[in-house]
Scaffold this active site. Structure first.
Site, PDB file in Angstrom:
ATOM      1  N   ASP A   1       0.838  -1.209   0.000  1.00  0.00           N
ATOM      2  CA  ASP A   1       0.000   0.000   0.000  1.00  0.00           C
ATOM      3  C   ASP A   1       0.872   1.258   0.000  1.00  0.00           C
ATOM      4  O   ASP A   1       1.944   1.266   0.609  1.00  0.00           O
ATOM      5  CB  ASP A   1      -0.909  -0.020   1.242  1.00  0.00           C
ATOM      6  CG  ASP A   1      -2.051   0.970   1.129  1.00  0.00           C
ATOM      7  OD1 ASP A   1      -2.277   1.511   0.024  1.00  0.00           O
ATOM      8  OD2 ASP A   1      -2.722   1.210   2.148  1.00  0.00           O
TER       9      ASP A   1
ATOM     10  N   SER B   1      -7.055  -5.773  -5.957  1.00  0.00           N
ATOM     11  CA  SER B   1      -8.218  -6.286  -5.223  1.00  0.00           C
ATOM     12  C   SER B   1      -9.471  -6.242  -6.102  1.00  0.00           C
ATOM     13  O   SER B   1      -9.517  -5.526  -7.111  1.00  0.00           O
ATOM     14  CB  SER B   1      -8.450  -5.450  -3.962  1.00  0.00           C
ATOM     15  OG  SER B   1      -8.985  -4.191  -4.309  1.00  0.00           O
TER      16      SER B   1
ATOM     17  N   TRP C   1     -11.224  -2.632  -9.194  1.00  0.00           N
ATOM     18  CA  TRP C   1     -11.881  -2.451 -10.502  1.00  0.00           C
ATOM     19  C   TRP C   1     -12.639  -1.139 -10.565  1.00  0.00           C
ATOM     20  O   TRP C   1     -12.975  -0.670 -11.646  1.00  0.00           O
ATOM     21  CB  TRP C   1     -12.838  -3.616 -10.793  1.00  0.00           C
ATOM     22  CG  TRP C   1     -12.158  -4.915 -11.101  1.00  0.00           C
ATOM     23  CD1 TRP C   1     -12.210  -6.050 -10.358  1.00  0.00           C
ATOM     24  CD2 TRP C   1     -11.338  -5.229 -12.238  1.00  0.00           C
ATOM     25  NE1 TRP C   1     -11.467  -7.051 -10.951  1.00  0.00           N
ATOM     26  CE2 TRP C   1     -10.922  -6.578 -12.110  1.00  0.00           C
ATOM     27  CE3 TRP C   1     -10.909  -4.506 -13.354  1.00  0.00           C
ATOM     28  CZ2 TRP C   1     -10.104  -7.207 -13.045  1.00  0.00           C
ATOM     29  CZ3 TRP C   1     -10.087  -5.135 -14.285  1.00  0.00           C
ATOM     30  CH2 TRP C   1      -9.702  -6.461 -14.129  1.00  0.00           C
TER      31      TRP C   1
ATOM     32  N   LEU D   1      10.702 -21.023  -3.458  1.00  0.00           N
ATOM     33  CA  LEU D   1       9.730 -20.070  -2.892  1.00  0.00           C
ATOM     34  C   LEU D   1       8.435 -20.181  -3.682  1.00  0.00           C
ATOM     35  O   LEU D   1       8.470 -20.271  -4.910  1.00  0.00           O
ATOM     36  CB  LEU D   1      10.280 -18.634  -3.014  1.00  0.00           C
ATOM     37  CG  LEU D   1       9.300 -17.495  -2.728  1.00  0.00           C
ATOM     38  CD1 LEU D   1       9.067 -17.349  -1.232  1.00  0.00           C
ATOM     39  CD2 LEU D   1       9.812 -16.173  -3.288  1.00  0.00           C
TER      40      LEU D   1
ATOM     41  N   HIS E   1       2.892   3.231  -9.085  1.00  0.00           N
ATOM     42  CA  HIS E   1       2.712   1.796  -9.311  1.00  0.00           C
ATOM     43  C   HIS E   1       3.962   1.204  -9.978  1.00  0.00           C
ATOM     44  O   HIS E   1       4.384   0.088  -9.662  1.00  0.00           O
ATOM     45  CB  HIS E   1       1.478   1.533 -10.175  1.00  0.00           C
ATOM     46  CG  HIS E   1       0.188   1.912  -9.494  1.00  0.00           C
ATOM     47  ND1 HIS E   1      -0.088   1.559  -8.195  1.00  0.00           N
ATOM     48  CD2 HIS E   1      -0.898   2.611  -9.929  1.00  0.00           C
ATOM     49  CE1 HIS E   1      -1.290   2.013  -7.853  1.00  0.00           C
ATOM     50  NE2 HIS E   1      -1.794   2.666  -8.894  1.00  0.00           N
TER      51      HIS E   1
HETATM   52  C1  FPP Z   1      -1.862   0.129  -3.423  1.00  0.00           C
HETATM   53  O1  FPP Z   1      -1.418   1.450  -3.469  1.00  0.00           O
HETATM   54  C2  FPP Z   1      -1.304  -0.646  -4.527  1.00  0.00           C
HETATM   55  C3  FPP Z   1      -2.016  -1.209  -5.529  1.00  0.00           C
HETATM   56  C4  FPP Z   1      -3.476  -1.118  -5.653  1.00  0.00           C
HETATM   57  C5  FPP Z   1      -1.360  -1.907  -6.636  1.00  0.00           C
HETATM   58  C6  FPP Z   1      -0.232  -2.835  -6.280  1.00  0.00           C
HETATM   59  C7  FPP Z   1       0.534  -3.041  -7.499  1.00  0.00           C
HETATM   60  C8  FPP Z   1       1.863  -2.982  -7.621  1.00  0.00           C
HETATM   61  C9  FPP Z   1       2.785  -2.834  -6.489  1.00  0.00           C
HETATM   62  C10 FPP Z   1       2.429  -3.038  -8.979  1.00  0.00           C
HETATM   63  C11 FPP Z   1       3.171  -4.200  -9.440  1.00  0.00           C
HETATM   64  C12 FPP Z   1       2.855  -5.524  -8.897  1.00  0.00           C
HETATM   65  C13 FPP Z   1       3.322  -6.674  -9.455  1.00  0.00           C
HETATM   66  C14 FPP Z   1       3.003  -7.975  -8.844  1.00  0.00           C
HETATM   67  C15 FPP Z   1       4.169  -6.665 -10.651  1.00  0.00           C
HETATM   68  P1  FPP Z   1      -2.460   2.618  -3.668  1.00  0.00           P
HETATM   69  O2  FPP Z   1      -2.564   2.924  -5.126  1.00  0.00           O
HETATM   70  O3  FPP Z   1      -3.766   2.258  -3.035  1.00  0.00           O
HETATM   71  O4  FPP Z   1      -1.746   3.787  -2.904  1.00  0.00           O
HETATM   72  P2  FPP Z   1      -2.425   4.956  -2.068  1.00  0.00           P
HETATM   73  O5  FPP Z   1      -3.213   4.307  -0.963  1.00  0.00           O
HETATM   74  O6  FPP Z   1      -1.251   5.729  -1.577  1.00  0.00           O
HETATM   75  O7  FPP Z   1      -3.287   5.726  -3.028  1.00  0.00           O
END
Ligand code: FPP
Length: 243
Positions: free
Chosen positions: A23, A68, A72, A134, A40
């Site tokens: 997060d 999650s 979407w 792993l 991201h």
């Molecule tokens: C939460 O941060 C993160 C996500 C919803 C996306 C997680 C995805 C990645 C780390 C990218 C790559 C992953 C792989 C497996 C290659 P947020 O956008 O909710 O952040 P915020 O709460 O600060 O807005």
């Protein structure tokens, strides 16, 4: 759970299964006046860092909440960017994952993902299936409540067919009908960014999991942060409801 003496970790107790809610990508970007998409992108780098950390510490299972079922509802541009990142990461890392002995699994409603990503998922599952260093499980389009509903529906079908009576249902049977049936329950759950919520991640599986909340934003996550969380875990006294 194992006790592995390592140069960095001393005689820290190493959890067998670590789950991470990654997060803070958006906040990392906002702090730098960058778009959320850049956050991201940097978050994908931190995934590599987590994998390195697991390798060094001897962690056997890593489960990452990558997208999650609620994600979407984000703007379509952000969703497309995340799908692009998954596509890029899966294509680019497939050889490195194989060479590193990593088995890749997926949980979530992956049928909602673009079809070429579904094909990459199949390829990753097949090409890494014999690896055993792993197990990396990626939760994509995942929601724990929907997963539990799916398990209930599967059991309901068995009852309807006369193959199961309600009294036979116990905790083990529910676990065996979840998508995580072949994984041990997480010993340690880490959430970055300072938020302290489960956000519909592994609700059933985390009944006795230790939670560690780190203030670091996910794109800044380094293997030292994993080590700090593992050390915190090692200092906890897990009693599983007993004395
Ligand atoms: C939460 O941060 C993160 C996500 C919803 C996306 C997680 C995805 C990645 C780390 C990218 C790559 C992953 C792989 C497996 C290659 P947020 O956008 O909710 O952040 P915020 O709460 O600060 O807005």
């Amino acid at each position: 759970m194992t006790v592995v003496p390592s140069a960095e970790a001393g005689a820290t107790i190493i959890p067998e299964h670590v789950a991470i809610i990654m997060d803070g990508n958006g906040r990392w970007a906002a702090k730098r006046s960058l778009t959320r998409l850049r956050g991201h992108g940097q978050g994908a780098e931190a995934v590599r860092e987590a994998l390195k950390g697991c390798d060094e510490l001897g962690i056997r299972y890593l489960t990452l909440f990558a997208f999650s079922s609620e994600n979407w509802s984000r703007p379509v541009e952000e969703i497309n960017h995340l799908m692009g990142l998954f596509r890029f990461f899966f294509r680019k890392e497939i050889k490195a994952l194989c060479d590193a002995g990593i088995r890749v699994k997926f949980i979530g409603n992956t049928s909602k993902l673009p079809s070429d990503i579904q094909d990459l998922i199949e390829e990753l599952k097949v090409r890494t299936k014999d690896n055993n260093k792993l197990v990396l499980t990626l939760a994509l389009s995942y929601g724990s409540q929907a997963e539990i509903v799916g398990a209930m529906q599967a059991l309901g079908e068995k009852i309807k067919a006369g193959d199961l009576s309600p009294e036979e249902i116990d905790e083990n049977m529910v676990s065996r009908n979840l998508q995580t049936a072949d994984l041990p329950e997480p010993d340690l759950l880490i959430r970055t960014s300072g938020e302290k919520r489960l956000s519909n991640f592994l609700l059933w599986q985390c009944a006795y999991t230790e939670f560690v909340f780190l203030d670091v934003l996910w794109p800044d996550f380094k293997k030292q942060d994993l080590l700090a969380a593992v050390e915190e875990y090692g200092s906890r006294n897990r009693r599983y409801g007993a004395l």
